[in-house]
Write a protein that holds these residues in place. Structure first.
Motif, PDB file in Angstrom:
ATOM      1  N   TYR A   1      -4.414   5.857  -1.717  1.00  0.00           N
ATOM      2  CA  TYR A   1      -3.551   4.707  -1.421  1.00  0.00           C
ATOM      3  C   TYR A   1      -3.955   3.538  -2.311  1.00  0.00           C
ATOM      4  CZ  TYR A   1      -1.089   6.565   2.600  1.00  0.00           C
ATOM      5  OH  TYR A   1      -0.247   7.277   3.404  1.00  0.00           O
ATOM      6  N   HIS A   2      -2.975   2.774  -2.761  1.00  0.00           N
ATOM      7  CA  HIS A   2      -3.270   1.618  -3.605  1.00  0.00           C
ATOM      8  C   HIS A   2      -2.179   0.563  -3.462  1.00  0.00           C
ATOM      9  CE1 HIS A   2      -0.914   4.494  -5.973  1.00  0.00           C
ATOM     10  NE2 HIS A   2      -0.417   3.452  -6.610  1.00  0.00           N
ATOM     11  N   SER A   3      -2.534  -0.667  -3.890  1.00  0.00           N
ATOM     12  CA  SER A   3      -1.581  -1.777  -3.778  1.00  0.00           C
ATOM     13  C   SER A   3      -1.865  -2.818  -4.856  1.00  0.00           C
ATOM     14  CB  SER A   3      -1.694  -2.444  -2.398  1.00  0.00           C
ATOM     15  OG  SER A   3      -2.951  -3.092  -2.278  1.00  0.00           O
TER      16      SER A   3
ATOM     17  N   PHE B   1       1.776   5.233 -17.118  1.00  0.00           N
ATOM     18  CA  PHE B   1       2.112   6.512 -17.753  1.00  0.00           C
ATOM     19  C   PHE B   1       1.749   7.654 -16.834  1.00  0.00           C
ATOM     20  CE2 PHE B   1       1.387   3.477 -21.117  1.00  0.00           C
ATOM     21  CZ  PHE B   1       2.433   3.734 -21.998  1.00  0.00           C
ATOM     22  N   ARG B   2       2.699   8.543 -16.639  1.00  0.00           N
ATOM     23  CA  ARG B   2       2.473   9.676 -15.747  1.00  0.00           C
ATOM     24  C   ARG B   2       3.042  10.955 -16.333  1.00  0.00           C
ATOM     25  NH1 ARG B   2       4.676   5.854 -12.150  1.00  0.00           N
ATOM     26  NH2 ARG B   2       3.270   5.110 -10.541  1.00  0.00           N
ATOM     27  N   LYS B   3       2.493  12.052 -15.852  1.00  0.00           N
ATOM     28  CA  LYS B   3       3.112  13.356 -16.085  1.00  0.00           C
ATOM     29  C   LYS B   3       3.827  13.677 -14.784  1.00  0.00           C
ATOM     30  CE  LYS B   3       3.154  17.448 -18.438  1.00  0.00           C
ATOM     31  NZ  LYS B   3       4.612  17.547 -18.678  1.00  0.00           N
TER      32      LYS B   3
ATOM     33  N   LEU C   1       0.832  -1.208   0.000  1.00  0.00           N
ATOM     34  CA  LEU C   1       0.000   0.000   0.000  1.00  0.00           C
ATOM     35  C   LEU C   1       0.873   1.267   0.000  1.00  0.00           C
ATOM     36  CD1 LEU C   1      -3.101   0.374   0.100  1.00  0.00           C
ATOM     37  CD2 LEU C   1      -2.853   0.785   2.555  1.00  0.00           C
ATOM     38  N   HIS C   2       0.623   2.129  -0.965  1.00  0.00           N
ATOM     39  CA  HIS C   2       1.420   3.362  -1.080  1.00  0.00           C
ATOM     40  C   HIS C   2       0.621   4.437  -1.813  1.00  0.00           C
ATOM     41  CE1 HIS C   2       1.944   1.571  -5.075  1.00  0.00           C
ATOM     42  NE2 HIS C   2       2.254   2.791  -5.514  1.00  0.00           N
ATOM     43  N   GLN C   3       1.138   5.643  -1.773  1.00  0.00           N
ATOM     44  CA  GLN C   3       0.623   6.747  -2.583  1.00  0.00           C
ATOM     45  C   GLN C   3       1.691   7.088  -3.620  1.00  0.00           C
ATOM     46  OE1 GLN C   3       0.277   9.394   0.888  1.00  0.00           O
ATOM     47  NE2 GLN C   3      -1.747   9.955   0.110  1.00  0.00           N
ATOM     48  N   ASP C   4       1.249   7.580  -4.784  1.00  0.00           N
ATOM     49  CA  ASP C   4       2.199   8.088  -5.772  1.00  0.00           C
ATOM     50  C   ASP C   4       2.246   9.597  -5.583  1.00  0.00           C
ATOM     51  OD1 ASP C   4       1.788   5.484  -6.632  1.00  0.00           O
ATOM     52  OD2 ASP C   4       1.807   6.029  -8.746  1.00  0.00           O
ATOM     53  N   LYS C   5       3.321  10.095  -5.008  1.00  0.00           N
ATOM     54  CA  LYS C   5       3.351  11.536  -4.747  1.00  0.00           C
ATOM     55  C   LYS C   5       4.697  12.155  -5.084  1.00  0.00           C
ATOM     56  CE  LYS C   5       4.036  10.601   0.116  1.00  0.00           C
ATOM     57  NZ  LYS C   5       3.558  10.679   1.479  1.00  0.00           N
TER      58      LYS C   5
HETATM   59 FE    FE Z   1       1.457   3.412  -7.358  1.00  0.00          FE
END
Ligand code: FE
Ligand code: MD3
Length: 204
Positions: free
Chosen positions: A176-178, A199-201, A120-124
């Motif tokens: 949060y996601h995993s 894909f991210r900016k 479990l984490h956040q993309d930040k």
């Molecule tokens: Fe992620």
């Protein structure tokens, strides 16, 4: 903050099917130039997922933290360019989801062998949270879980199968996601692995 269940995602089952052969060729090219590798977490653990990147910047983790880097620390060179077919599929999905201007500058390639997981984490680590995230799932299926802004929030499960493309709207950017441990199985095209393209900016 989220209405439950989670709604700001756009699930395009099998959208990648027409692109699979070309995607696999390009994944091969990218991973020959910048090999998949299991990065270290800042806490000193080795991640179970093997990763590489393509695009202007790539996500890296080591003992000094998580960040985006223009250079691959393994090769000392720029990351491979994002293949046109990657861009084409990401922008097709983003456009269908209502984000026609999505222009990713980073594509993280995650390789999960059976047993690999993402806790479990956040993309930040990105600078631009106004953009969505587009993810492409290939090979073995996975169970993706997503909650809200707090680690303790209730989680919803979303299965991700070969060929699925999901656009995660900007209201989910900090959820949060995993990924649960991948079950051992054999996929006719990819064998015993799951590959995810995210894909991210990342830059402004
Ligand atoms: Fe992620
Ligand atoms: C929803 N990867 O690389 S992709 C990651 O399948 C990551 O490999 C997973 O989480 C994977 O950080 C999930 C879909 C995804 C990525 C980031 C999100 C969904 C997201 C960030 C916020 C909300």
């Amino acid at each position: 903050r989220l209405s439950e269940p989670v709604t700001d995602f756009h699930y395009f089952s099998g959208l990648a099917f027409d692109f699979i052969d070309e995607l696999l060729l390009e994944i091969d090219r990218v991973t020959k130039e910048s090999p998949l590798r299991q990065m270290q977490t800042p806490g000193g653990y080795q991640m179970s997922v093997a990763m590489t990147n393509c695009g202007e910047v790539g996500w890296v983790s080591d003992k000094s933290g998580y960040r985006y880097s223009a250079l691959d620390p393994l090769t000392g060179l720029a990351w491979p360019q994002m293949p046109p077919v990657f861009r084409q599929l990401a922008s097709l999905a983003a456009t269908k989801a209502g984000y026609p201007l999505f222009s990713p500058d980073a594509c993280l390639i995650n390789q999960y062998l059976p047993g690999a997981k993402m806790s479990l984490h956040q993309d930040k680590d990105e600078n631009d949270f106004s953009a969505p995230i587009v993810s492409v799932s290939l090979g073995l299926s996975a169970v993706f879980k997503i909650g809200d802004m707090k680690r303790s929030d209730k989680l919803f499960s979303i299965p991700l199968h070969h060929g699925d493309v999901v656009v995660w709207g900007k209201s989910l950017r900090l959820a949060y996601h995993s990924i649960s441990p991948i079950k051992s199985d054999n996929h006719p095209l990819l064998g015993q692995q799951r590959i995810n393209l995210t894909f991210r900016k990342a830059s402004f």
